[in-house]
Scaffold this active site. Structure first.
Site, PDB file in Angstrom:
ATOM      1  CB  SER A  22      -8.647  -1.050   4.326  1.00  0.00           C
ATOM      2  OG  SER A  22      -9.190  -2.257   3.881  1.00  0.00           O
TER       3      SER A  22
ATOM      4  CD  GLU B 103      -5.154   0.486   2.801  1.00  0.00           C
ATOM      5  OE1 GLU B 103      -4.945  -0.479   3.566  1.00  0.00           O
ATOM      6  OE2 GLU B 103      -5.724   0.360   1.698  1.00  0.00           O
TER       7      GLU B 103
ATOM      8  NE  ARG C 142      -3.606  -2.376   0.080  1.00  0.00           N
ATOM      9  CZ  ARG C 142      -3.153  -3.515  -0.495  1.00  0.00           C
ATOM     10  NH1 ARG C 142      -2.038  -3.526  -1.201  1.00  0.00           N
ATOM     11  NH2 ARG C 142      -3.839  -4.635  -0.389  1.00  0.00           N
TER      12      ARG C 142
END
Ligand SMILES: Cc1cc2nc3c(=O)[nH]c(=O)nc-3n(C[C@H](O)[C@H](O)[C@H](O)COP(=O)(O)OP(=O)(O)OC[C@H]3O[C@@H](n4cnc5c(N)ncnc54)[C@H](O)[C@@H]3O)c2cc1C
Length: 288
Positions: A213, A283, A165
């Site tokens: 998320s 995130e 990520r």
């Protein structure tokens, strides 16, 4: 100074630029149509912030003092077939939905696990978006990007820094164009994608505004599991809460406010740190 020759909008409602629909006002957003316009913007301002469809973003309240550069006018793509290896070269604003339609049309494999992620090519590359054990950098061959000085760069995958990520593009410049490599399949890719989307739909709260998320999964565990373990699955503060369906998804039940959202994040982070000695890493990107 406002650059009038480049399409733009002033005094924007930031809720229209993110999927979770939280935030208040922005001063300006530009919609460049090619890399030359992006370059002009980067040279002119030192506080630019690239935007895709805002599916990983949370804007703070008040007026956010950034010059937003949105990719909605960067939607061209080309397909090249070399002996059943397909290269898709797509500008930053091409959506994953468009890539999925190409993949289905030519029956290409490699993108199945990424289908259903609400993303633009630019945002997904910056985030190294991924799911079900795959990530966009599995498919990326090359990236054309504009650096902080406004120069167009061309980097091969092995010259780019990326990890779970993360890619270097979160911190520098603007992703302009990306080349993806896929192959012709002998499986029924449309069917695989259909089943994959059904699976995603059954696990994610797609009926409410969300930013996906909230936290990255810490090594060896899942952020959602930790949120549930400290009793916050389904917990809400006014109109913002951790979803009943997927604890790592924040959902907006109506008129969620940034101040409640931050309180909720801080609560989760404190409880998980106290109980498990794990510091969750966000995130979602918070922009203030
Ligand atoms: C329902 C839902 C499900 C999701 N599922 C997943 C999932 O399975 N896997 C996953 O990884 N993510 C998931 N997400 C999060 C999100 O979709 C991804 O992070 C996606 O890559 C964000 O794309 P975007 O175009 O909306 O980027 P934005 O949210 O607009 O931006 C994200 C970041 O990328 C930067 N950025 C955007 N465009 C550019 C550009 N052209 N150049 C440089 N930087 C740029 C922004 O500055 C920001 O830092 C989900 C989100 C939602 C709402």
């Amino acid at each position: 100074m406002i650059l009038k020759t480049i399409e733009h909008q002033e005094n924007i409602d930031l809720r229209n630029f993110c999927t979770i629909k939280v935030g208040e006002k922005g001063k300006i957003v530009y919609f460049p149509k090619d890399y030359k316009e992006i370059s002009i913007l980067i040279k002119e301002y030192d506080n630019i912030y690239p935007l895709g469809i805002g599916s990983n973003l949370i804007f703070s309240d008040g007026v956010v003092n950034k010059v937003f550069v949105h990719s909605k006018n960067l939607k061209k793509y080309e397909i090249e077939n070399q002996n059943d290896i397909f290269y898709i070269t797509a500008e930053a604003g091409v959506s994953f939905k468009t890539i999925v339609s190409v993949v289905k049309k030519y029956n290409l494999e490699g993108f199945e696990n990424l289908s259903g992620i609400p993303a633009t090519v630019g945002g997904a590359t910056a985030m190294n978006a991924g799911a079900y054990g795959s990530e966009i950098f599995d498919l990326i061959e090359e990236v054309w990007w504009i650096d902080r000085e406004g120069r167009l760069n061309h980097s091969k995958k092995d010259e780019i820094k990326y990890s779970y990520r993360y890619s270097q593009f979160q911190n520098e410049g603007f992703v302009y164009k990306v080349k993806l490599k896929l192959r012709k399949s002998d499986k029924n890719i449309s069917e695989i994608i259909k089943n994959h989307l059904l699976d995603r739909n059954s696990k994610q709260p797609l009926d409410l505004p969300t930013a996906g998320s909230t936290y990255k999964n810490p090594a060896g565990t899942y952020a959602g599991k930790l949120i549930e373990a400290v009793g916050l699955k389904g917990y809400r503060i006014n109109d913002i809460g951790f979803s009943e369906k997927h604890a790592n998804f924040l959902v907006n039940y109506g008129n969620a406010e940034f101040k409640d959202l931050i309180k909720l994040l801080e609560l989760a982070e404190r409880k998980i740190s106290d109980e498990f000695r794990i510091n969750l890493e966000r995130e979602v990107k918070i922009i203030d």
